[in-house]
Design a protein around this motif. Structure first.
Motif, PDB file in Angstrom:
ATOM      1  N   LEU A  86       0.790  -1.223   0.000  1.00  0.00           N
ATOM      2  CA  LEU A  86       0.000   0.000   0.000  1.00  0.00           C
ATOM      3  C   LEU A  86       0.827   1.280   0.000  1.00  0.00           C
ATOM      4  O   LEU A  86       0.266   2.368  -0.163  1.00  0.00           O
ATOM      5  N   ASP A  87       2.132   1.162   0.201  1.00  0.00           N
ATOM      6  CA  ASP A  87       2.965   2.362   0.317  1.00  0.00           C
ATOM      7  C   ASP A  87       4.109   2.352  -0.686  1.00  0.00           C
ATOM      8  O   ASP A  87       4.161   3.166  -1.607  1.00  0.00           O
ATOM      9  N   ASP A 105       3.787   4.056  -4.512  1.00  0.00           N
ATOM     10  CA  ASP A 105       4.592   5.263  -4.688  1.00  0.00           C
ATOM     11  C   ASP A 105       5.550   5.116  -5.870  1.00  0.00           C
ATOM     12  O   ASP A 105       5.711   6.032  -6.689  1.00  0.00           O
ATOM     13  N   GLU A 114      10.569   9.657   1.329  1.00  0.00           N
ATOM     14  CA  GLU A 114       9.491  10.274   2.103  1.00  0.00           C
ATOM     15  C   GLU A 114       9.913  11.666   2.575  1.00  0.00           C
ATOM     16  O   GLU A 114       9.139  12.627   2.503  1.00  0.00           O
ATOM     17  N   HIS A 164       3.135   6.894  10.479  1.00  0.00           N
ATOM     18  CA  HIS A 164       3.561   5.749   9.682  1.00  0.00           C
ATOM     19  C   HIS A 164       4.941   5.243  10.135  1.00  0.00           C
ATOM     20  O   HIS A 164       5.143   4.050  10.376  1.00  0.00           O
ATOM     21  N   SER A 173      -3.306   4.788   5.610  1.00  0.00           N
ATOM     22  CA  SER A 173      -3.174   5.162   4.196  1.00  0.00           C
ATOM     23  C   SER A 173      -4.467   5.772   3.677  1.00  0.00           C
ATOM     24  O   SER A 173      -4.447   6.739   2.906  1.00  0.00           O
TER      25      SER A 173
END
Length: 299
Positions: free
Chosen positions: A62-63, A67, A170, A193, A296
């Motif tokens: 999911l990250d 991305d 990030e 996170h 998220s």
């Protein structure tokens, strides 16, 4: 110094301090390091480890991967699935390097058993309590995949490396923002996170029997990655330089491939191999995944 720069510097120090605090909890508390406690202690620690496995699964699906795919799609076009190929290269790089490390160190037998063996492996029914018995039975002709080897130091290092690389990107996202409200919004999301991620990373390092000084060094370096990304972003904004988006996207792809390997061939198989409380373990993996998915969704 304008207000936007002050907000970015505040975000830099906030990320550094909070990541250090949450990362030091498993490393400093003896409760997380103790492998000879009561049965209840071992079960609770196993469930916490399963929760961390769910966190890493969510971080992967999911990250990190979304991305990367979002960034690479704006830089590369063509019929060949180059984005997926780059991730595969990251995956195979870790696989090949790990095999070479194991071969050169003479520890090939330790990783010979399948990660998800068929049936109930008798060596996993209580790996903490009967470690010596497992090792002696492993030398008698039938190999037993001992729990102590499930978390190899090399895999823990690769987990740390891929998470660190992602943390730089990030931080870069914060440093490149041009409004203070957007900086605060992204910073809060990353703080929540990263607090969960660094706690889970520290727990995995402790379980891998990494020496305490090395655990502290890993957590310190990992804590500095997002601030480093913020610093690079600020420098790019101040100097009005090109961001090198293509190089960033390729590095993200290699990190994503590394994380796929660690998540699906190291973390989850280790937690699911044991026959103790399998449904509860799945529940805690799902809990860790759900919390990260909720974050998220909100962020």
């Amino acid at each position: 110094m304008d207000f936007l720069l002050q907000v970015k510097i505040g975000a830099l120090f906030g990320l550094l301090v909070l990541t250090l605090i949450f990362g030091s909890i498993p490393a400093r508390l003896r409760w997380f390091r103790d492998t000879s406690g009561t049965e209840t202690h071992r079960v609770v620690l196993s469930f916490i480890s399963c929760f961390a496995g769910g966190v890493f699964l969510a971080a992967c699906l999911l990250d990190i991967i979304p991305d990367y795919l979002s960034d690479i799609s704006t830089e590369l076009q063509g019929d060949f699935p180059l984005a997926e190929f780059i991730m595969a290269m990251g995956f195979f790089t870790v696989l090949i390097v790990e095999r070479l490390v194991l071969s050169c160190s003479g520890r090939r037998d330790e990783e010979r058993a399948p990660l998800l063996p068929a049936g109930h492996a008798h060596g996993h029914e209580n790996s903490y309590r009967s470690m010596d018995q497992l090792e002696s039975s492993g030398h008698s002709g039938h190999h037993v995949h001992v729990d102590r080897q499930a978390h190899s130091s090399f895999r823990s290092f690769m987990l740390f490396l891929s998470l660190s690389l992602h943390s730089i990107f990030e931080g870069l996202a914060i440093g490149l923002q041009d409004t203070d409200s957007k900086v605060l919004e992204i910073c809060i999301a990353i703080l929540v996170h990263k607090s969960i991620i660094v706690f889970s990373l520290s727990l995995k390092l402790v379980q891998s029997a990494v020496p305490p000084l090395w655990v502290a060094a890993y957590i310190l370096v990992f804590s500095m990655m997002s601030p480093l990304g913020i610093t690079v972003g600020i420098a790019v904004m101040e100097a009005q330089l090109a961001s090198g988006a293509l190089v960033q996207a390729v590095l993200e792809g290699l990190a994503a491939g590394t994380f796929i390997y660690i998540t699906f061939l190291e973390i989850l198989p280790h937690e699911l191999n044991s026959s103790d409380q399998p449904l509860l373990k799945v529940l805690f993996i799902l809990l860790g995944f759900s919390i990260m998915a909720g974050l998220s969704f909100l962020g």
